[in-house]
Design an enzyme around this catalytic site. Structure first.
Site, mmCIF file in Angstrom:
data_model
loop_
_atom_site.group_PDB
_atom_site.id
_atom_site.type_symbol
_atom_site.label_atom_id
_atom_site.label_comp_id
_atom_site.label_asym_id
_atom_site.label_seq_id
_atom_site.Cartn_x
_atom_site.Cartn_y
_atom_site.Cartn_z
ATOM 1 N N LYS A 203 17.355 -50.276 -6.808
ATOM 2 C CA LYS A 203 16.661 -49.103 -7.336
ATOM 3 C C LYS A 203 15.425 -48.707 -6.523
ATOM 4 C CE LYS A 203 18.627 -48.446 -11.852
ATOM 5 N NZ LYS A 203 19.304 -49.511 -12.561
ATOM 6 N N ASP B 259 17.880 -60.634 -12.632
ATOM 7 C CA ASP B 259 18.270 -59.279 -12.218
ATOM 8 C C ASP B 259 17.032 -58.396 -12.366
ATOM 9 O OD1 ASP B 259 19.091 -56.665 -12.028
ATOM 10 O OD2 ASP B 259 20.911 -56.928 -13.240
ATOM 11 N N PHE C 110 22.665 -55.309 -18.694
ATOM 12 C CA PHE C 110 23.344 -54.411 -17.751
ATOM 13 C C PHE C 110 23.161 -54.950 -16.339
ATOM 14 C CE2 PHE C 110 23.840 -50.817 -14.883
ATOM 15 C CZ PHE C 110 25.034 -50.292 -15.344
HETATM 16 C C1 LIG Z 1 20.673 -50.058 -12.479
HETATM 17 C C2 LIG Z 1 20.860 -51.510 -12.704
HETATM 18 C C3 LIG Z 1 21.892 -52.226 -12.073
HETATM 19 C C4 LIG Z 1 22.954 -51.553 -11.238
HETATM 20 O O1 LIG Z 1 22.433 -50.996 -10.083
HETATM 21 P P1 LIG Z 1 23.371 -49.978 -9.213
HETATM 22 O O2 LIG Z 1 22.519 -49.657 -8.038
HETATM 23 O O3 LIG Z 1 23.644 -48.820 -10.123
HETATM 24 O O4 LIG Z 1 24.593 -50.704 -8.880
HETATM 25 C C5 LIG Z 1 21.952 -53.596 -12.251
HETATM 26 N N1 LIG Z 1 21.057 -54.229 -13.013
HETATM 27 C C6 LIG Z 1 20.063 -53.590 -13.652
HETATM 28 C C7 LIG Z 1 19.081 -54.361 -14.442
HETATM 29 C C8 LIG Z 1 19.930 -52.199 -13.516
HETATM 30 O O5 LIG Z 1 18.958 -51.563 -14.172
#
Ligand SMILES: *Cc1c(COP(=O)(O)O)cnc(C)c1O
Length: 404
Positions: free
Chosen positions: A254, A225, A140
């Protein structure tokens, strides 16, 4: 003064674009790891706003930073720099591999910047066919068209075709499969050290080391990420530090703002040159209000007390969850790192994660899912022991109900 508009959960269905299906109560106040709804019912917060509220609700240091900056300067636009953004950049640089930082407002935007950087770098080097991105099944990376396409869950992207091309997915933790698709036309490999949304699946160290080597061999950028794993979530400031594998680009969001929207892309001097003046940007990125808050968050989280405390709290959760599982065996595996914990449901309870979190709400605890078969916990990094105990006792009551 006019009365505020009366709102209930029904108002959501009446007025909001229905992309979410929120719980049937409305939370109005939080303090530390407790929150209260409109009726005054208390909940222990084991979700932390999906790994965002890493210092709980209304943390005094973070609140003070927000209030202080709110009285000074909120926003300028990127034609003018500001003190908080420069201070935050220096904190991130001193604490990580990075030498340069780009600020934005979310995880998706941080990944978008990372992927654009990778494509442009290859092009700048005169390599017109080096535009392929390798990503992993179940990953994700956000909801913009580019990042949702990089994500490995077709159900999130398929309705928005035509999708950006040049992205190949292979199975997570399968180095041989990755080696088959990473070649001289690969400009980037993007991976989560622990897949969060995909089910709380930690990468094997050998997998990340292998990707590092393949990226080196084929001059591809390794993008970590760390939007979910970053900012102390796993007990180190960033998960790459535990793995001992250093990426070329790291994305973080986050918990960086603990609830104030902010994201960042961290990289090296050399790579940062790719995004020269005018080639990328965002209106709010690095504004003084967001970066003042994040600076305060950073100075609290990046301390031995908080980071060591995450490891201790990990154990409290593991002990408590194992005990629940002895009495009511519904988990086949409890995994993750630090305070990113996933409980895989056994076959008998497959598909029931959402139902379990709904029962947990009724018992007064907030938990998350990570897909239909995994209950996920991402609480505050400083959650007090008595809240962990009380929350787990409430969770145990929810589990007892699903088992009866
Ligand atoms: C939550 C998340 C995202 C997206 O972040 P947003 O602030 O919702 O755009 C991307 N990568 C990972 C691993 C995430 O957990």
């Amino acid at each position: 003064m006019e009365q505020p508009i009366a709102v209930t959960r029904q108002s959501f269905d009446d007025w909001m674009v229905p992309v979410y299906a929120p719980a049937d109560f409305i939370l109005v106040r939080g303090e530390g790891s407790q929150v209260w709804d409109q009726q005054g019912k208390s909940y222990i917060d084991f979700a932390g706003g999906i790994a965002v509220n890493a210092l709980g609700h209304a943390h005094p240091v973070v609140t003070a930073a927000l209030v202080e900056q709110a009285g000074k300067l909120w926003h300028l636009g990127n034609g003018y720099t500001n003190e908080p953004v420069l201070r935050l950049a220096k904190l991130l640089i001193d604490a990580t591999f990075a030498e340069k930082v780009f600020f934005c407002n979310s995880g998706a935007e941080a990944n978008e910047a990372a992927l654009k950087l990778a494509r442009k770098r290859a092009l700048d080097n005169g390599n017109h066919s080096k535009n392929q991105i390798v990503a992993f099944n179940n990953a994700f990376h956000g909801r913009t068209l580019f990042t949702v396409s990089a994500g490995g869950q077709p159900k999130y992207s398929k309705d928005f075709a035509p999708l950006p091309g040049g992205i190949t997915h292979t199975p997570f933790n399968d180095l041989a499969a990755a080696a088959e698709v990473i070649n001289d036309n690969t400009c980037a490999v993007i991976v989560e050290p622990i897949q969060g949304e995909g089910g709380v699946l930690p990468a094997d160290a050998a997998f990340l080391q292998g990707l590092r080597e393949l990226c080196g061999r084929h001059d591809a950028l390794l993008i970590f990420d760390e939007v979910q794993t970053g900012m102390g979530r796993t007990g180190d400031l960033y998960a790459y530090m535990q793995y001992g594998v250093v990426p070329d680009v790291l994305t973080t969001a986050k918990a960086l703002g603990c609830g104030f929207p902010i994201g960042a892309m961290l990289t090296t001097d050399e790579l940062a040159k790719t995004l020269s003046v005018g080639t990328h940007g965002t209106t709010y990125g690095g504004n003084p209000l967001a970066t003042a808050v994040a600076g305060a968050v950073f100075s609290v989280i990046n301390t031995p007390e908080v980071l060591e405390g995450v490891k201790q709290r990990h154990q409290w959760f593991l002990d408590g969850l194992n005990k629940i599982n002895q009495q009511y065996p519904i988990f086949s595996e409890i995994r993750g790192g630090g305070l990113l914990i996933g409980c895989q449901l056994t076959k008998d309870y497959a598909g029931k994660a959402k139902q379990i979190t709904q029962l947990a709400n009724e018992e007064g605890v907030i938990a998350l899912i990570a897909g239909p078969d995994v209950v996920r916990f991402t609480p505050s990094l400083v959650i007090p022991e008595q809240d962990v105990k009380e929350g787990l006792a409430r969770f145990a009551r929810a589990v007892a109900r699903i088992c009866s």
